[in-house]
Design a protein around this motif. Structure first.
Motif, PDB file in Angstrom:
ATOM      1  N   GLY A  30       0.775  -1.233   0.000  1.00 35.38           N
ATOM      2  CA  GLY A  30       0.000   0.000   0.000  1.00 35.38           C
ATOM      3  C   GLY A  30       0.808   1.286   0.000  1.00 35.38           C
ATOM      4  O   GLY A  30       0.353   2.303   0.522  1.00 35.38           O
ATOM      5  N   VAL A  31       2.031   1.247  -0.596  1.00 31.34           N
ATOM      6  CA  VAL A  31       2.849   2.465  -0.697  1.00 31.34           C
ATOM      7  C   VAL A  31       3.139   2.726  -2.169  1.00 31.34           C
ATOM      8  O   VAL A  31       2.984   1.837  -3.013  1.00 31.34           O
ATOM      9  N   PRO A  32       3.574   3.948  -2.538  1.00 29.43           N
ATOM     10  CA  PRO A  32       3.927   4.220  -3.932  1.00 29.43           C
ATOM     11  C   PRO A  32       5.024   3.277  -4.423  1.00 29.43           C
ATOM     12  O   PRO A  32       5.971   2.968  -3.694  1.00 29.43           O
ATOM     13  N   VAL A  33       4.865   2.817  -5.675  1.00 32.52           N
ATOM     14  CA  VAL A  33       5.816   1.871  -6.264  1.00 32.52           C
ATOM     15  C   VAL A  33       6.194   2.338  -7.666  1.00 32.52           C
ATOM     16  O   VAL A  33       5.333   2.736  -8.457  1.00 32.52           O
ATOM     17  N   VAL A  34       7.481   2.292  -7.961  1.00 30.66           N
ATOM     18  CA  VAL A  34       7.968   2.520  -9.325  1.00 30.66           C
ATOM     19  C   VAL A  34       8.687   1.251  -9.771  1.00 30.66           C
ATOM     20  O   VAL A  34       9.577   0.754  -9.078  1.00 30.66           O
ATOM     21  N   ASP A  35       8.275   0.740 -10.928  1.00 31.89           N
ATOM     22  CA  ASP A  35       8.859  -0.482 -11.474  1.00 31.89           C
ATOM     23  C   ASP A  35       9.790  -0.148 -12.626  1.00 31.89           C
ATOM     24  O   ASP A  35       9.463   0.672 -13.486  1.00 31.89           O
ATOM     25  N   LEU A  36      10.964  -0.796 -12.665  1.00 33.92           N
ATOM     26  CA  LEU A  36      11.960  -0.562 -13.709  1.00 33.92           C
ATOM     27  C   LEU A  36      12.092  -1.740 -14.660  1.00 33.92           C
ATOM     28  O   LEU A  36      13.007  -1.774 -15.482  1.00 33.92           O
ATOM     29  N   ARG A  37      11.173  -2.687 -14.584  1.00 38.27           N
ATOM     30  CA  ARG A  37      11.198  -3.862 -15.463  1.00 38.27           C
ATOM     31  C   ARG A  37      10.299  -3.673 -16.675  1.00 38.27           C
ATOM     32  O   ARG A  37      10.564  -4.189 -17.764  1.00 38.27           O
ATOM     33  N   GLY A  38       9.192  -2.929 -16.526  1.00 38.06           N
ATOM     34  CA  GLY A  38       8.336  -2.595 -17.650  1.00 38.06           C
ATOM     35  C   GLY A  38       7.367  -3.666 -18.071  1.00 38.06           C
ATOM     36  O   GLY A  38       6.850  -3.623 -19.187  1.00 38.06           O
ATOM     37  N   SER A  39       7.075  -4.620 -17.188  1.00 38.23           N
ATOM     38  CA  SER A  39       6.188  -5.719 -17.556  1.00 38.23           C
ATOM     39  C   SER A  39       4.874  -5.690 -16.791  1.00 38.23           C
ATOM     40  O   SER A  39       3.808  -5.844 -17.385  1.00 38.23           O
ATOM     41  N   HIS A  40       4.939  -5.490 -15.479  1.00 42.18           N
ATOM     42  CA  HIS A  40       3.736  -5.529 -14.635  1.00 42.18           C
ATOM     43  C   HIS A  40       3.588  -4.178 -13.919  1.00 42.18           C
ATOM     44  O   HIS A  40       4.336  -3.876 -12.999  1.00 42.18           O
ATOM     45  N   ARG A  41       2.597  -3.414 -14.370  1.00 38.47           N
ATOM     46  CA  ARG A  41       2.407  -2.093 -13.780  1.00 38.47           C
ATOM     47  C   ARG A  41       1.952  -2.233 -12.333  1.00 38.47           C
ATOM     48  O   ARG A  41       0.964  -2.917 -12.050  1.00 38.47           O
ATOM     49  N   PRO A  42       2.635  -1.578 -11.397  1.00 35.41           N
ATOM     50  CA  PRO A  42       2.201  -1.639  -9.999  1.00 35.41           C
ATOM     51  C   PRO A  42       0.850  -0.953  -9.823  1.00 35.41           C
ATOM     52  O   PRO A  42       0.517  -0.009 -10.545  1.00 35.41           O
ATOM     53  N   LEU A  43       0.057  -1.440  -8.882  1.00 39.81           N
ATOM     54  CA  LEU A  43      -1.224  -0.824  -8.575  1.00 39.81           C
ATOM     55  C   LEU A  43      -0.984   0.622  -8.134  1.00 39.81           C
ATOM     56  O   LEU A  43      -0.253   0.876  -7.182  1.00 39.81           O
ATOM     57  N   HIS A  44      -1.578   1.571  -8.853  1.00 34.96           N
ATOM     58  CA  HIS A  44      -1.412   2.999  -8.580  1.00 34.96           C
ATOM     59  C   HIS A  44       0.055   3.428  -8.652  1.00 34.96           C
ATOM     60  O   HIS A  44       0.453   4.406  -8.027  1.00 34.96           O
ATOM     61  N   GLY A  45       0.869   2.681  -9.423  1.00 32.30           N
ATOM     62  CA  GLY A  45       2.283   2.990  -9.516  1.00 32.30           C
ATOM     63  C   GLY A  45       2.695   3.396 -10.918  1.00 32.30           C
ATOM     64  O   GLY A  45       1.870   3.696 -11.776  1.00 32.30           O
ATOM     65  N   ALA A  46       4.002   3.416 -11.146  1.00 32.78           N
ATOM     66  CA  ALA A  46       4.558   3.872 -12.416  1.00 32.78           C
ATOM     67  C   ALA A  46       5.543   2.838 -12.947  1.00 32.78           C
ATOM     68  O   ALA A  46       6.071   2.013 -12.198  1.00 32.78           O
ATOM     69  N   MET A  47       5.798   2.887 -14.271  1.00 37.74           N
ATOM     70  CA  MET A  47       6.738   1.971 -14.900  1.00 37.74           C
ATOM     71  C   MET A  47       7.710   2.744 -15.785  1.00 37.74           C
ATOM     72  O   MET A  47       7.320   3.655 -16.511  1.00 37.74           O
ATOM     73  N   LEU A  48       8.972   2.341 -15.728  1.00 41.01           N
ATOM     74  CA  LEU A  48       9.996   2.802 -16.661  1.00 41.01           C
ATOM     75  C   LEU A  48      10.620   1.579 -17.316  1.00 41.01           C
ATOM     76  O   LEU A  48      10.649   0.490 -16.718  1.00 41.01           O
ATOM     77  N   ASP A  49      11.125   1.750 -18.533  1.00 43.98           N
ATOM     78  CA  ASP A  49      11.753   0.631 -19.221  1.00 43.98           C
ATOM     79  C   ASP A  49      12.686   1.171 -20.294  1.00 43.98           C
ATOM     80  O   ASP A  49      12.567   2.324 -20.722  1.00 43.98           O
TER      81      ASP A  49
END
Length: 393
Positions: free
Chosen positions: A77-96
């Motif tokens: 339940g905290v902000p999440v940023v993903d750097l893999r670019g495959s599974h978008r986090p709930l209410h989060g962001a993605m970079l790839d």
């Protein structure tokens, strides 16, 4: 003084890509963040640490390999940023890393050295592999080239986990070798990542195909250990993992301060192709033309001229231009400018360098000379090109 932000780094350190992202995040933390960081040594597909369920933190910077990991992280339940670019986090962001530019760099590297037979090998069903395959084929098709795509044995086409694919790929040597033997040669093979590229080179040794003279290979990730384990060493597209980690950390910092996550994936351009022996062939029978192309490729952005080529190769200018045009359909001067402009475009897209620095980096004397040449070559001013193509942080 503001309170420390408690941040979990769920990024693997088992390969160069993850380590680069961690170093980029570290650079951001040193210059901007007051963070208390938790980082646990892990592989890309390792389970989420059990203690994370009771961890009281402010944000997570991760590389999420599968949906199971994504769901476990979402429960925090905290902000999440993903750097893999495959599974978008709930209410989060993605970079790839940008798959289109990655594939274009590989294709252009092969085209630069005269290849006209192209192939792709990946892991069907794995997202990044499919993205790179589509982009590679689309780009070369637009240039009038066909691409042969490797189809693995039927029993191995259902896996979507890249680590499972990589492991089983070690047993595919005979099938890969048979496919390579079927290609028109010399062939330029783009592999979805460095592991797949090493598997291709190993298959070549099984079937007495010489690398790079008959089969040239480029992978992706520029993992030095994997590339050097190949024989000959593997050329590879180099992702800008430092920028990926830095921009990801900056975005997470903003989200922890209440800013909304971007709805679209943020794509980071790769840095270029790290050339090693696996692609250092020039598919040209004319030795002087091949040597001229190598000199242009290596020194165009240092200000090399056609006269420099003539002196180095000990041929007349008219002879070099006639033979060069017969092979590539353009003059040496046109090729020098094409290589410079290719580098300039990458700098305009991937950096915020001033025009004076880009001019110096690409072999032009001044920003004004560079701007004039760029508009002549592309039809756009550098500023217009940058505004239409640069990826926002």
């Amino acid at each position: 003084m503001p309170e420390l932000k408690r941040v979990m780094l769920l990024i693997e350190s088992s390969r160069a890509y993850g380590r680069g992202c961690l170093l980029g995040a570290a650079a951001y933390i040193r210059s901007h963040g007051r963070w208390s960081v938790v980082h646990v040594e892990r592989g890309l597909a390792d389970e989420v640490p059990r203690f994370l369920r009771n961890w009281k933190g402010d944000g997570i910077l991760a590389r999420i390999e599968n949906r199971r990991i994504a769901d476990e992280i979402a429960e925090i339940g905290v902000p999440v940023v993903d750097l893999r670019g495959s599974h978008r986090p709930l209410h989060g962001a993605m970079l790839d890393t940008d798959p289109r530019l990655t594939s274009t760099l590989a294709a252009e590297s092969f085209l630069d050295t005269g290849f006209r037979n192209f192939a792709y090998i990946g892991y069907p069903g794995v997202d990044f592999s499919d993205y790179r395959c589509d982009a590679y084929c689309e780009y070369l098709n637009s240039r009038g080239m066909d691409v042969s795509v490797y189809a693995p044995p039927q029993s191995r086409q259902q896996k979507s986990d890249v680590l499972a694919w990589e492991s089983r790929g070690e047993l595919e040597g005979d099938a890969i070798a048979e496919w390579l033997q079927s290609l028109p040669r010399p062939a330029a093979v783009f592999a979805c990542n460095d592991v797949r590229g090493r598997q291709v080179i190993d298959a070549c040794s099984r079937s007495d195909l010489s690398v790079p003279e008959e089969i040239a290979v480029i992978g992706v990730d520029d993992d030095e250990v994997i590339c050097e384990l190949s024989n000959p060493p593997l050329s590879s597209v180099q992702p800008d993992t430092l920028r990926l980690g830095y921009e990801g950390a900056a975005l997470l910092d903003a989200m922890m301060d209440g800013h909304l996550a971007p709805s679209e994936t943020v794509y980071i351009p790769p840095k270029g192709v790290s050339r090693r022996l696996s692609s250092e062939a020039t598919a040209v029978n004319d030795r002087e033309v091949a040597a001229a192309m190598r000199l242009i490729r290596d020194h165009a952005c240092e200000g090399v001229t056609v006269q420099d080529l003539v002196q180095r190769l000990n041929v007349s200018r008219s002879t070099l231009e006639r033979r060069f045009h017969a092979v590539f359909g353009r003059s040496p001067a046109m090729e020098i400018e094409r290589v410079r402009m290719s580098r300039a475009k990458m700098l305009l897209i991937g950096t915020r360098y001033k025009l004076s620095k880009i001019a110096a980096t690409t072999g032009y004397g001044t920003a004004s000379q560079f701007a004039t040449a760029f508009k002549r070559h592309t039809g756009f001013t550098p500023g217009k090109f940058r505004s239409q193509t640069q990826i926002s942080p």
